[in-house]
Design a protein around this motif. Structure first.
Motif, PDB file in Angstrom:
ATOM      1  N   THR A 345       0.807  -1.212   0.000  1.00 36.23           N
ATOM      2  CA  THR A 345       0.000   0.000   0.000  1.00 36.23           C
ATOM      3  C   THR A 345       0.848   1.273   0.000  1.00 36.23           C
ATOM      4  O   THR A 345       1.808   1.388   0.760  1.00 36.23           O
ATOM      5  CB  THR A 345      -0.916   0.008   1.234  1.00 36.23           C
ATOM      6  OG1 THR A 345      -1.755  -1.150   1.201  1.00 36.23           O
ATOM      7  CG2 THR A 345      -1.785   1.256   1.264  1.00 36.23           C
ATOM      8  N   ILE A 346       0.474   2.223  -0.843  1.00 39.76           N
ATOM      9  CA  ILE A 346       1.102   3.552  -0.830  1.00 39.76           C
ATOM     10  C   ILE A 346       0.389   4.382   0.230  1.00 39.76           C
ATOM     11  O   ILE A 346      -0.822   4.602   0.154  1.00 39.76           O
ATOM     12  CB  ILE A 346       1.007   4.222  -2.211  1.00 39.76           C
ATOM     13  CG1 ILE A 346       1.803   3.409  -3.242  1.00 39.76           C
ATOM     14  CG2 ILE A 346       1.519   5.665  -2.148  1.00 39.76           C
ATOM     15  CD1 ILE A 346       1.663   3.916  -4.662  1.00 39.76           C
ATOM     16  N   THR A 347       1.132   4.832   1.226  1.00 33.74           N
ATOM     17  CA  THR A 347       0.532   5.535   2.358  1.00 33.74           C
ATOM     18  C   THR A 347       0.490   7.039   2.171  1.00 33.74           C
ATOM     19  O   THR A 347      -0.323   7.722   2.803  1.00 33.74           O
ATOM     20  CB  THR A 347       1.306   5.221   3.647  1.00 33.74           C
ATOM     21  OG1 THR A 347       2.698   5.548   3.448  1.00 33.74           O
ATOM     22  CG2 THR A 347       1.186   3.750   4.009  1.00 33.74           C
ATOM     23  N   SER A 348       1.365   7.580   1.310  1.00 32.14           N
ATOM     24  CA  SER A 348       1.429   9.031   1.169  1.00 32.14           C
ATOM     25  C   SER A 348       1.960   9.414  -0.201  1.00 32.14           C
ATOM     26  O   SER A 348       2.939   8.829  -0.674  1.00 32.14           O
ATOM     27  CB  SER A 348       2.337   9.624   2.263  1.00 32.14           C
ATOM     28  OG  SER A 348       2.434  11.025   2.150  1.00 32.14           O
ATOM     29  N   VAL A 349       1.316  10.387  -0.831  1.00 30.25           N
ATOM     30  CA  VAL A 349       1.831  10.990  -2.059  1.00 30.25           C
ATOM     31  C   VAL A 349       1.876  12.494  -1.841  1.00 30.25           C
ATOM     32  O   VAL A 349       0.905  13.090  -1.368  1.00 30.25           O
ATOM     33  CB  VAL A 349       0.978  10.632  -3.304  1.00 30.25           C
ATOM     34  CG1 VAL A 349      -0.476  11.002  -3.107  1.00 30.25           C
ATOM     35  CG2 VAL A 349       1.537  11.300  -4.551  1.00 30.25           C
ATOM     36  N   ARG A 350       3.038  13.116  -2.147  1.00 28.05           N
ATOM     37  CA  ARG A 350       3.226  14.532  -1.856  1.00 28.05           C
ATOM     38  C   ARG A 350       3.944  15.227  -3.009  1.00 28.05           C
ATOM     39  O   ARG A 350       4.746  14.590  -3.711  1.00 28.05           O
ATOM     40  CB  ARG A 350       4.040  14.715  -0.565  1.00 28.05           C
ATOM     41  CG  ARG A 350       3.489  13.934   0.616  1.00 28.05           C
ATOM     42  CD  ARG A 350       3.965  14.481   1.924  1.00 28.05           C
ATOM     43  NE  ARG A 350       3.513  15.855   2.129  1.00 28.05           N
ATOM     44  CZ  ARG A 350       3.612  16.489   3.308  1.00 28.05           C
ATOM     45  NH1 ARG A 350       4.156  15.878   4.344  1.00 28.05           N
ATOM     46  NH2 ARG A 350       3.192  17.729   3.440  1.00 28.05           N
ATOM     47  N   PRO A 351       3.682  16.527  -3.201  1.00 22.03           N
ATOM     48  CA  PRO A 351       4.449  17.260  -4.218  1.00 22.03           C
ATOM     49  C   PRO A 351       5.935  17.251  -3.863  1.00 22.03           C
ATOM     50  O   PRO A 351       6.298  17.432  -2.697  1.00 22.03           O
ATOM     51  CB  PRO A 351       3.869  18.677  -4.139  1.00 22.03           C
ATOM     52  CG  PRO A 351       2.546  18.525  -3.468  1.00 22.03           C
ATOM     53  CD  PRO A 351       2.670  17.366  -2.547  1.00 22.03           C
ATOM     54  N   TYR A 352       6.788  17.056  -4.862  1.00 21.08           N
ATOM     55  CA  TYR A 352       8.227  17.008  -4.622  1.00 21.08           C
ATOM     56  C   TYR A 352       8.945  18.191  -5.255  1.00 21.08           C
ATOM     57  O   TYR A 352       9.787  18.827  -4.623  1.00 21.08           O
ATOM     58  CB  TYR A 352       8.807  15.693  -5.160  1.00 21.08           C
ATOM     59  CG  TYR A 352      10.309  15.562  -5.008  1.00 21.08           C
ATOM     60  CD1 TYR A 352      10.870  15.262  -3.771  1.00 21.08           C
ATOM     61  CD2 TYR A 352      11.153  15.737  -6.100  1.00 21.08           C
ATOM     62  CE1 TYR A 352      12.244  15.147  -3.624  1.00 21.08           C
ATOM     63  CE2 TYR A 352      12.529  15.626  -5.967  1.00 21.08           C
ATOM     64  CZ  TYR A 352      13.072  15.323  -4.722  1.00 21.08           C
ATOM     65  OH  TYR A 352      14.432  15.224  -4.573  1.00 21.08           O
ATOM     66  N   GLU A 353       8.614  18.491  -6.494  1.00 16.82           N
ATOM     67  CA  GLU A 353       9.307  19.563  -7.204  1.00 16.82           C
ATOM     68  C   GLU A 353       8.348  20.253  -8.162  1.00 16.82           C
ATOM     69  O   GLU A 353       7.566  19.596  -8.849  1.00 16.82           O
ATOM     70  CB  GLU A 353      10.499  18.992  -7.980  1.00 16.82           C
ATOM     71  CG  GLU A 353      11.311  20.020  -8.734  1.00 16.82           C
ATOM     72  CD  GLU A 353      12.444  19.391  -9.531  1.00 16.82           C
ATOM     73  OE1 GLU A 353      13.286  20.154 -10.029  1.00 16.82           O
ATOM     74  OE2 GLU A 353      12.488  18.150  -9.654  1.00 16.82           O
ATOM     75  N   LYS A 354       8.424  21.585  -8.196  1.00 20.87           N
ATOM     76  CA  LYS A 354       7.584  22.351  -9.108  1.00 20.87           C
ATOM     77  C   LYS A 354       8.345  22.673 -10.381  1.00 20.87           C
ATOM     78  O   LYS A 354       9.559  22.844 -10.367  1.00 20.87           O
ATOM     79  CB  LYS A 354       7.102  23.640  -8.443  1.00 20.87           C
ATOM     80  CG  LYS A 354       6.067  23.408  -7.350  1.00 20.87           C
ATOM     81  CD  LYS A 354       5.440  24.701  -6.881  1.00 20.87           C
ATOM     82  CE  LYS A 354       4.337  24.421  -5.865  1.00 20.87           C
ATOM     83  NZ  LYS A 354       3.684  25.681  -5.417  1.00 20.87           N
ATOM     84  N   GLY A 355       7.610  22.754 -11.493  1.00 15.96           N
ATOM     85  CA  GLY A 355       8.208  23.061 -12.774  1.00 15.96           C
ATOM     86  C   GLY A 355       7.767  24.416 -13.279  1.00 15.96           C
ATOM     87  O   GLY A 355       7.415  25.313 -12.499  1.00 15.96           O
TER      88      GLY A 355
END
Length: 392
Positions: A345-355
């Motif tokens: 299971t993927i517990t967390s998805v978060r922004p990493y880098e803006k373009g």
């Protein structure tokens, strides 16, 4: 397709993770009462510090990119704000906690800093959201509570860009938008599609899960004019309050537990199916655009991925399905590897880098398999599309 960066952090579940402002440091919890601080060294991550004030499992972490403060919450019903200061004895920078007066009698479940980083929200199992601001006279953080009409555990929160509105998803099958306006902290907000007069605890919107599932994740779009939430009924709901228009995308995969917007017309959701999915659309409708995992790529054993990926396409699951629908049986099942990078299971998805243009170019995910993966959101695979669009 750009290959994702995969880091095997530990042979233990990663409950939550957060990067600092320049992404040179990483805070995460391995399903215990500690927060490990990692520093990027070469092509990997090494533990350089440990935060150990909590005495129960850490449930959520957030790292303020500008003020460089770490916010942690735990099942011990406490939250701490960690700041770096110089230790006069050793001459090195150390992390020191500041007390937060939550006044809750159940576990803290989720935390997020506000966009201005002058307050934060703590969700809890006490049917309460604590909105905390700093009291300089006593050198601690004090809380005001959002309570009504929450009827069960709050599972996630997300701030509106105006620093006042707060979205919350809870186990009472509802996603809500509250006003978290604090007179001594916030400036009077400008009118939005969510309303004009916004005293504290005003409910600006309440939306039910289509089939009565827990609302695992909520998120405002970059403009704050759209709300998305993921439910335990394997659906994603997109709300345009100005219409009002509500779109529900029903998925044939397992439920999502986390999501993040990458642009005004795109979001990434992930969860029990171990595969980050990309949804895109607008006022005319929403649909599943693809996945971040390459479903047409080769597996570790040299074979080729076919059909859907995730937990619904393993040898064990297929053997059970064949026995149920076709009467086929197998003596043994030896291939238990999922056809995805994340093996649980993927517990967390978060922004990493803006373009360019302020859109999110890369996102990071962590999971129960102990992996941290950084994905390029433009590298969307069209394989294994299983979403279905429905309009309420």
């Amino acid at each position: 397709m750009a290959a994702p960066q995969v880091f095997s952090i530990a042979q233990a579940p990663i409950t939550c993770h957060a990067f600092n402002g320049d992404r040179s440091h990483l805070a995460l919890s391995l399903n215990d009462a500690k927060v490990d601080i990692y520093t990027k060294q070469g092509k990997g991550w090494q533990v350089t510090d440990t935060l150990s004030e909590h005495d129960r499992t850490i449930t959520s972490i957030d790292w303020a990119p500008i003020t460089n403060r770490i916010l942690t919450a735990s099942q011990d019903r406490n939250a701490y704000v960690w700041s770096q200061s110089l230790d006069p004895d050793t001459g090195r920078m150390v992390w020191k906690p500041t007390l937060v007066l939550l006044r809750i009698n159940r576990a803290a479940t989720f935390v997020r800093w506000s966009p201005n980083e002058d307050k934060f929200a703590v969700a809890s199992g006490a049917r309460t959201i604590a909105i905390c601001s700093f009291d300089p006279e006593n050198n601690w953080w004090v809380a005001r509570h959002l309570k009504k009409p929450i009827r069960s555990t709050v599972l996630s929160v997300d701030w509106h860009p105006n620093n006042v509105l707060l979205a919350a998803g809870s186990a009472d099958t509802k996603a809500r938008v509250f006003s978290a306006y604090i007179k001594d902290v916030d400036k009077r907000p400008s009118p939005t599609v969510w309303g004009e007069k916004l005293p504290f605890n005003t409910v600006c919107g309440e939306y039910a899960s289509p089939a009565g599932g827990w609302v695992h994740a909520v998120g405002f779009s970059p403009s704050g004019d759209t709300l998305a939430f993921a439910s335990h009924d394997s659906s994603i709901t997109i709300v345009y309050p100005g219409g009002p228009t509500i779109y529900t995308i029903r998925s044939q995969t397992l439920p999502y537990v986390t999501l993040t917007w990458t642009a005004e017309d795109t979001l990434v959701a992930a969860g029990y199916d171990c595969n980050p999915a990309v949804y895109s659309g607008g006022l005319d409708g929403w649909s599943l655009a693809g996945t971040l995992d390459d479903t047409a790529g080769a597996t570790k054993t040299g074979g080729t991925r076919t059909g859907a990926v995730g937990r619904l396409n393993t040898a064990a699951f297929n053997a059970f399905r064949n026995a149920d629908t076709r009467g086929h049986t197998a003596e043994t099942v030896t291939d238990t590897e999922l056809h995805t990078i994340h093996q649980n299971t993927i517990t967390s998805v978060r922004p990493y880098e803006k373009g360019a243009g302020g859109t999110v170019a890369r996102v990071s995910t962590s999971g129960v398999d102990g992996k941290l993966v950084i994905w390029n959101v433009s590298a969307v695979s069209a394989g294994g599309l299983t979403g279905r669009l429905g309009v309420i």
